[in-house]
Scaffold this active site. Sequence first.
Site, short mmCIF file in Angstrom:
data_model
loop_
_atom_site.label_atom_id
_atom_site.label_comp_id
_atom_site.label_asym_id
_atom_site.label_seq_id
_atom_site.Cartn_x
_atom_site.Cartn_y
_atom_site.Cartn_z
CG ASN A 7 47.76 13.93 32.48
OD1 ASN A 7 47.21 13.27 31.61
ND2 ASN A 7 48.39 15.05 32.20
CG ASP A 9 46.58 14.26 28.82
OD1 ASP A 9 45.47 14.74 29.08
OD2 ASP A 9 47.64 14.93 28.84
CG HIS A 10 49.03 8.62 28.26
ND1 HIS A 10 49.20 9.34 27.09
CD2 HIS A 10 50.14 8.85 29.00
CE1 HIS A 10 50.37 9.95 27.13
NE2 HIS A 10 50.95 9.69 28.28
NE ARG A 18 42.56 -0.66 16.50
CZ ARG A 18 42.33 -1.95 16.67
NH1 ARG A 18 41.11 -2.39 16.88
NH2 ARG A 18 43.32 -2.80 16.62
CG HIS A 43 48.32 19.07 27.50
ND1 HIS A 43 49.68 18.89 27.40
CD2 HIS A 43 48.06 20.25 26.86
CE1 HIS A 43 50.21 19.90 26.72
NE2 HIS A 43 49.25 20.73 26.37
NE ARG A 45 50.70 17.84 22.69
CZ ARG A 45 51.89 18.02 23.27
NH1 ARG A 45 52.12 17.57 24.48
NH2 ARG A 45 52.86 18.61 22.63
NE ARG A 49 50.76 15.01 20.52
CZ ARG A 49 52.04 15.20 20.80
NH1 ARG A 49 52.65 14.43 21.68
NH2 ARG A 49 52.73 16.13 20.20
CG HIS A 50 46.39 13.22 24.37
ND1 HIS A 50 46.02 14.45 24.85
CD2 HIS A 50 47.72 13.10 24.62
CE1 HIS A 50 47.08 15.05 25.37
NE2 HIS A 50 48.13 14.27 25.23
CD GLU A 70 49.08 18.90 32.03
OE1 GLU A 70 49.42 18.51 30.89
OE2 GLU A 70 49.38 18.29 33.04
CB THR A 101 54.98 18.97 28.58
OG1 THR A 101 53.62 18.73 28.28
CG2 THR A 101 55.23 20.46 28.65
CD GLU A 151 52.27 20.37 37.28
OE1 GLU A 151 51.11 20.82 37.30
OE2 GLU A 151 52.60 19.34 36.68
CG HIS A 191 56.86 15.72 32.81
ND1 HIS A 191 57.71 14.81 32.25
CD2 HIS A 191 56.03 16.13 31.83
CE1 HIS A 191 57.44 14.71 30.96
NE2 HIS A 191 56.41 15.50 30.68
N1 PXP Z 1 52.35 17.99 34.62
C1 PXP Z 1 52.41 18.56 33.39
C2 PXP Z 1 52.40 20.05 33.30
C3 PXP Z 1 52.44 17.78 32.21
O1 PXP Z 1 52.50 18.36 31.01
C4 PXP Z 1 52.38 16.38 32.35
C5 PXP Z 1 52.34 15.53 31.11
O2 PXP Z 1 51.18 15.75 30.42
C6 PXP Z 1 52.31 15.83 33.64
C7 PXP Z 1 52.31 16.66 34.76
C8 PXP Z 1 52.22 14.35 33.87
O3 PXP Z 1 53.40 13.75 33.45
P1 PXP Z 1 53.48 12.16 33.40
O4 PXP Z 1 52.49 11.71 32.39
O5 PXP Z 1 54.90 11.91 33.01
O6 PXP Z 1 53.15 11.68 34.78
#
Ligand code: PXP
Length: 239
Positions: A7, A9-10, A18, A43, A45, A49-50, A70, A101, A151, A191
């Site tokens: 994932n 997203d970050h 920025r 994801h 959202r 936000r990201h 997601e 989430t 999941e 997660h």
């Molecule tokens: N699975 C789902 C459905 C999620 O929403 C997330 C967080 O976006 C993750 C996995 C990954 O979680 P983490 O960032 O804590 O590894």
Amino acid sequence: MLQLGVNIDHIATLRQARGGSEPDLLSGAVIAEKAGADGITVHLREDRRHIQDVDVFELRKRVKTKLNLEMAVSEEIVGIALKLKPHNVCMVPEKRQELTTEGGLDVCARKKKISEAVKRLRKKKIIVSLFIDPELKQVKAAGEVGADCVELHTGAYANAGTQRLKGKELARLRKSAELAVNLGLVLNAGHGLDYKNVTPVAGICGMNELNIGHSIISRAITVGLENAVKEMKNLLKVR
Ligand code: PXP
């Protein structure tokens, strides 16, 4: 072999801080794939936000493994998913104020809405997963609404403060996993998984894929994204 969905997203969280184009999300996806990721997860959202809309369409063109979107079960996001046609979607609950989430989708309570969305997405040949808490009634409901996969939410396991509680949460995950497999559902989890807690979850019988974000992107700051993905991939080779 157990698959790793990374994932990213970050990477976008940092970019949005920025408002520019760095760090580059697409490069992150390419590096993660090169390091052994079996899929890229993002994801989109509702509050954007990201990850942004343009990101998911660019990733759809560039990701060579599989793109897992997601998404909330909202009309707007379902519409985007139908246009995007990612390989997989994972439906998640979404609250505006949450940091991430926080819980699984209540499939039992939202059966009609979820089954309609599942039908529309599957018609476009998109594989549909539901992000649920490890509860037998939710696994059963996921089967009833026609999902391909579940999941299992590993947040409670990851956050358990004592070994006793961790063991209890792991047992819940195993029980739900067993039912999912018996119902013919593909079994994924994710997660809060990190380099220290992932092994027991990776060892659950029938596990197909783990989706991991925060710990890998955090580790990337010190060892680089390629190494961070490789290290996690190695930990998944438990079977
Ligand atoms: N699975 C789902 C459905 C999620 O929403 C997330 C967080 O976006 C993750 C996995 C990954 O979680 P983490 O960032 O804590 O590894």
